[in-house]
Write a protein that holds these residues in place. Sequence first.
Motif, PDB file in Angstrom:
ATOM      1  N   TYR A 209       0.837  -1.198   0.000  1.00 35.06           N
ATOM      2  CA  TYR A 209       0.000   0.000   0.000  1.00 35.06           C
ATOM      3  C   TYR A 209       0.874   1.251   0.000  1.00 35.06           C
ATOM      4  O   TYR A 209       1.761   1.402   0.846  1.00 35.06           O
ATOM      5  N   SER A 210       0.607   2.135  -0.955  1.00 34.76           N
ATOM      6  CA  SER A 210       1.386   3.366  -1.083  1.00 34.76           C
ATOM      7  C   SER A 210       0.937   4.416  -0.071  1.00 34.76           C
ATOM      8  O   SER A 210      -0.155   4.336   0.500  1.00 34.76           O
ATOM      9  N   ASP A 211       1.798   5.384   0.143  1.00 26.53           N
ATOM     10  CA  ASP A 211       1.487   6.577   0.948  1.00 26.53           C
ATOM     11  C   ASP A 211       1.236   6.274   2.422  1.00 26.53           C
ATOM     12  O   ASP A 211       0.617   7.085   3.125  1.00 26.53           O
ATOM     13  N   ASP A 224      -6.634  11.591   6.535  1.00 28.89           N
ATOM     14  CA  ASP A 224      -5.885  11.667   5.275  1.00 28.89           C
ATOM     15  C   ASP A 224      -6.513  10.686   4.289  1.00 28.89           C
ATOM     16  O   ASP A 224      -6.550   9.478   4.537  1.00 28.89           O
ATOM     17  N   ALA A 225      -7.004  11.183   3.161  1.00 30.07           N
ATOM     18  CA  ALA A 225      -7.756  10.346   2.212  1.00 30.07           C
ATOM     19  C   ALA A 225      -6.920   9.185   1.677  1.00 30.07           C
ATOM     20  O   ALA A 225      -7.421   8.066   1.531  1.00 30.07           O
ATOM     21  N   LYS A 226      -5.649   9.435   1.374  1.00 34.68           N
ATOM     22  CA  LYS A 226      -4.797   8.367   0.848  1.00 34.68           C
ATOM     23  C   LYS A 226      -4.574   7.284   1.890  1.00 34.68           C
ATOM     24  O   LYS A 226      -4.581   6.088   1.585  1.00 34.68           O
ATOM     25  N   VAL A 227      -4.378   7.717   3.115  1.00 35.70           N
ATOM     26  CA  VAL A 227      -4.166   6.763   4.198  1.00 35.70           C
ATOM     27  C   VAL A 227      -5.446   5.984   4.475  1.00 35.70           C
ATOM     28  O   VAL A 227      -5.422   4.767   4.665  1.00 35.70           O
ATOM     29  N   ARG A 228      -6.563   6.680   4.489  1.00 38.12           N
ATOM     30  CA  ARG A 228      -7.839   6.009   4.746  1.00 38.12           C
ATOM     31  C   ARG A 228      -8.130   4.960   3.682  1.00 38.12           C
ATOM     32  O   ARG A 228      -8.630   3.872   3.978  1.00 38.12           O
ATOM     33  N   PHE A 229      -7.804   5.257   2.433  1.00 33.80           N
ATOM     34  CA  PHE A 229      -7.977   4.283   1.357  1.00 33.80           C
ATOM     35  C   PHE A 229      -7.181   3.016   1.642  1.00 33.80           C
ATOM     36  O   PHE A 229      -7.686   1.892   1.511  1.00 33.80           O
ATOM     37  N   ALA A 230      -5.925   3.181   2.048  1.00 31.34           N
ATOM     38  CA  ALA A 230      -5.078   2.019   2.325  1.00 31.34           C
ATOM     39  C   ALA A 230      -5.606   1.229   3.516  1.00 31.34           C
ATOM     40  O   ALA A 230      -5.675  -0.006   3.478  1.00 31.34           O
TER      41      ALA A 230
END
Length: 249
Positions: A209-211, A224-230
Amino acid sequence: MASHPPSKCCIVGVKHEGEAVGTVEKVGGYDAYITYPKDGSSKNAVIIFPDFMGYELINARLIADQLAANGYFTIIPDIWLGDNVPLNWNPSRQFNLGQWMGKHGPDTVMPIAEAAIKAMREDYGVEKLGGVGYCLGAKYVCRFLAEGKGLDVGFIAHPTAVTSEEVRGLGGPLAIAAAETDDLFPAPKRHETEAILKDMDVPYQISLYSDVDHGFAFKADLKDAKVRFATETAFLQAVNLFDHFVKAG
């Protein structure tokens, strides 16, 4: 080793918001957080081995409740016996991680986990059992995923202190959620783990998982949207694994 020993990155993170719906009861003689699916069934189940913050942190209980909402009777045993590591520790709080590790090694944790698994099978009627392990908890998923040790399938995220021998001993399917930035499970350790799994006769999955960094699946900043996605995708990775090998298995 397949992953490095713990360090300070294991005990920093964000406390999540929400209210747990389960209860704390004795399971195999030890405290455990218990949460049931809507139909009240305990046939398909998951045991969570949490990270250093233990079963009392709301993050762990919310994850258990989410697994229950997906149809799994879920427990989190108190594998640290109430001696949970303070979140976001700093030296001024006079906490020594090395001393804590000395008190909570496999000799202490294994009997608690064994008692919980035995009780789930015998007292709660669990037929298929998946394991979830975060950080140091991943070590115990791997140990109990060995043939005849109690787990049918395992999911681990950002593993810590897992040995190559523990990976080689797996007797069932394993999925791994790895962080792009993780000093404890960096690319060389991921590749080492993959090389071991490739030569074994068990289904496996490794997702990167990135970011995100170490701890993202358990105590990340969900604002954080990117973190929540992961974080959310890693949870779905676990659910998909269990749907295939617990419910359908």
